[in-house]
Design a protein around this motif. Structure first.
Motif, mmCIF file in Angstrom:
data_model
loop_
_atom_site.group_PDB
_atom_site.id
_atom_site.type_symbol
_atom_site.label_atom_id
_atom_site.label_comp_id
_atom_site.label_asym_id
_atom_site.label_seq_id
_atom_site.Cartn_x
_atom_site.Cartn_y
_atom_site.Cartn_z
ATOM 1 N N LEU A 118 0.831 -1.203 0.000
ATOM 2 C CA LEU A 118 0.000 0.000 0.000
ATOM 3 C C LEU A 118 0.867 1.256 0.000
ATOM 4 O O LEU A 118 0.585 2.229 -0.727
ATOM 5 N N ALA A 119 1.925 1.253 0.795
ATOM 6 C CA ALA A 119 2.814 2.418 0.870
ATOM 7 C C ALA A 119 3.433 2.723 -0.490
ATOM 8 O O ALA A 119 3.621 3.896 -0.847
ATOM 9 N N ILE A 120 3.740 1.671 -1.257
ATOM 10 C CA ILE A 120 4.364 1.889 -2.573
ATOM 11 C C ILE A 120 3.333 2.333 -3.601
ATOM 12 O O ILE A 120 3.534 3.322 -4.318
ATOM 13 N N VAL A 121 2.216 1.633 -3.682
ATOM 14 C CA VAL A 121 1.244 1.918 -4.732
ATOM 15 C C VAL A 121 0.613 3.302 -4.539
ATOM 16 O O VAL A 121 0.173 3.938 -5.506
ATOM 17 N N SER A 122 0.594 3.798 -3.317
ATOM 18 C CA SER A 122 0.027 5.131 -3.064
ATOM 19 C C SER A 122 0.903 6.242 -3.620
ATOM 20 O O SER A 122 0.483 7.406 -3.644
ATOM 21 N N MET A 123 2.113 5.908 -4.085
ATOM 22 C CA MET A 123 3.008 6.907 -4.685
ATOM 23 C C MET A 123 2.765 7.094 -6.182
ATOM 24 O O MET A 123 3.307 8.001 -6.793
ATOM 25 N N PHE A 124 1.946 6.215 -6.778
ATOM 26 C CA PHE A 124 1.801 6.199 -8.228
ATOM 27 C C PHE A 124 0.400 6.595 -8.663
ATOM 28 O O PHE A 124 -0.576 6.416 -7.930
ATOM 29 N N SER A 125 0.310 7.113 -9.888
ATOM 30 C CA SER A 125 -0.986 7.266 -10.532
ATOM 31 C C SER A 125 -1.420 5.899 -11.041
ATOM 32 O O SER A 125 -0.583 5.045 -11.336
ATOM 33 N N LEU A 126 -2.730 5.703 -11.161
ATOM 34 C CA LEU A 126 -3.251 4.436 -11.644
ATOM 35 C C LEU A 126 -4.031 4.658 -12.940
ATOM 36 O O LEU A 126 -4.612 5.719 -13.152
ATOM 37 N N SER A 127 -4.037 3.649 -13.782
ATOM 38 C CA SER A 127 -4.847 3.710 -14.994
ATOM 39 C C SER A 127 -6.328 3.586 -14.618
ATOM 40 O O SER A 127 -6.665 3.205 -13.486
ATOM 41 N N GLU A 128 -7.204 3.881 -15.570
ATOM 42 C CA GLU A 128 -8.636 3.791 -15.274
ATOM 43 C C GLU A 128 -9.036 2.361 -14.918
ATOM 44 O O GLU A 128 -9.833 2.147 -13.993
ATOM 45 N N SER A 129 -8.477 1.398 -15.614
ATOM 46 C CA SER A 129 -8.823 0.004 -15.311
ATOM 47 C C SER A 129 -8.332 -0.393 -13.925
ATOM 48 O O SER A 129 -9.008 -1.147 -13.210
ATOM 49 N N GLU A 130 -7.160 0.115 -13.531
ATOM 50 C CA GLU A 130 -6.638 -0.181 -12.195
ATOM 51 C C GLU A 130 -7.500 0.484 -11.122
ATOM 52 O O GLU A 130 -7.730 -0.086 -10.048
ATOM 53 N N CYS A 131 -7.978 1.701 -11.411
ATOM 54 C CA CYS A 131 -8.881 2.374 -10.463
ATOM 55 C C CYS A 131 -10.184 1.600 -10.319
ATOM 56 O O CYS A 131 -10.716 1.443 -9.211
#
Length: 418
Positions: free
Chosen positions: A174-187
């Protein structure tokens, strides 16, 4: 550097930078010298920008670059650092030793290890911690990590078993993924599954403030990246979400990231009109007014935009009107932070004064008249001026008899007559 492209010495105060310490592209002292396939040396930032704009030749020799591998010139960097130290009496600061960009092969290995169920928990945790360290080091590293399946792997770890107790693996991912933008499909992978959203909301109440902030960050990323109004609306209905986010804003210790993420998430939630009452009930009004002086510029703009949104509903307007500091703070902010902040503050004041005669009197007492007259004659946005003109008209009956607003000078201002 070889003499095919010589530069005149560049003055820095009382001394000159040797030409071979200067980047042929930027002409500045090199901080991270790298050598390209033609043998020429450039500052990493400059040559990367050159290549990123579509150039495929060496800027000095004009020869084609056989590859785009940039080899650190450690010898030259050490010479530059020694020169900086030798001339520190003249105000020259030593350049720090740059951290090298993450190796894509290493990144893929770490991701495979982190996502492998066959690996031990200890080795998976170590891999995630190394990835987190790389992501923290630089935006370049984050770009390298993003070119892999990193976000997909990390999201699968975050939500690997949302019905069980939270593990260190979940929290590290969670700490890592919160640093990145996500694609629409990932959202949508998160947003369309309310069990996943509820899991993130539960983390808003974790004992660790870092976990709470990371969870809020991912919630904001998901809301911002989801186009469907219905799905965004469902996220805001999850029990406890507003209390959790506002709790981050109320965190008593100085923690700039908590303020930044907290207001981004609250604003994203309040964009859905039907959820604004829930924000008011959860204590958004008190949190926003109490924290307004603590926000940095961009965050202050977002906070004021949220104030204006909440002032558009009856319960929000009433709650802000009851807070003794609301009107004086909003008046003080006009023309102080930015054009956008001024626009939002004027809009909030317009809503408050339209609903409350007491707010009108408070605004006049706080000096709003002078602020508004300055605003309509400034180069602020047209929307801000329009709101100011409407507020001036609304407040005219509240102005003291001897005020400029009731004097002949008012006709000389740029306010549109009414």
């Amino acid at each position: 550097m070889p003499g095919s492209f010589e530069l005149e010495p560049l003055d820095v105060g009382l001394i000159q930078i040797p030409y071979y310490f200067r980047c042929p592209i930027s002409l500045e002292l090199m901080r991270d010298p790298v050598t390209v396939s033609t043998g020429q040396t450039y500052d990493r930032t400059s040559i990367e920008s050159w290549v990123a704009t579509g150039n495929t030749t060496c800027p000095v020799t004009r020869a084609p670059l056989s590859d785009f591998t940039f080899i650190p010139n450690h010898t030259l960097r050490r010479l530059i650092q020694e020169w900086c130290v030798a001339n520190r009496a003249y105000g020259v600061q030593r350049i720090p030793t740059p951290k090298q960009p993450a190796d894509p092969v290493t990144v893929r290995t770490l991701l495979n290890q982190a996502g492998s169920g066959a690996s031990s928990v200890h080795s998976r945790l170590n891999a995630l911690r190394r990835l987190r360290g790389l992501a923290r080091d630089s935006d370049k590293n984050k770009a390298v990590i993003s070119t892999t399946r990193a976000r997909e792997i990390l999201l699968s770890i975050v939500f690997c078993d949302v019905r069980s107790d939270v593990t260190e693996l979940n929290l590290e991912a969670l700490a890592i993924v919160s640093m990145f933008s996500l694609s629409e499909s990932e959202c949508l992978f998160v947003a369309a599954d309310l069990e996943k959203v509820s899991y993130l909301v539960s983390l808003l109440f974790h004992n660790s403030i870092d976990v709470r902030v990371n969870s809020a960050a991912l919630i904001e990323i998901v809301i911002a990246g989801t186009r469907s109004p219905d799905i965004r609306s469902e996220i805001g209905k999850v029990d406890g979400i507003f209390y959790g986010v506002i709790g981050i804003l109320k965190y008593p210790l100085s923690y700039p990231r908590a303020l930044k993420i907290g207001i981004k998430t609250l604003f994203a939630l309040c964009l859905v009109k039907q959820h604004r009452h829930n924000a008011v009930v959860a204590g958004a009004v008190e949190a926003l007014i109490d924290r307004l002086p603590d926000f940095e510029k961009c965050d202050a703009e977002r906070a004021l935009a949220t104030v204006e949104l909440l002032c558009r509903i009856q319960s929000g307007c009433a709650a802000f009107a009851e807070h003794a500091l609301t009107v004086p703070l909003l008046v003080k902010i006009i023309l102080k932070i930015s054009d956008r902040a001024t626009e939002y503050a004027a809009g909030a004041l317009l809503s408050l004064c339209s609903e409350s005669e007491q707010c009108q009197r408070d605004a006049v007492a706080a000096g709003v008249l002078t602020q508004l007259l300055l605003l309509v004659q400034s180069e602020c946005t047209e929307r801000a001026k329009r709101k100011a003109q409407m507020l001036l008209k609304l407040l005219r009956d509240s102005w003291p008899d001897d005020s400029i607003g009731n004097s002949d000078d008012f006709g000389c201002s740029d306010v549109v007559p009414f």
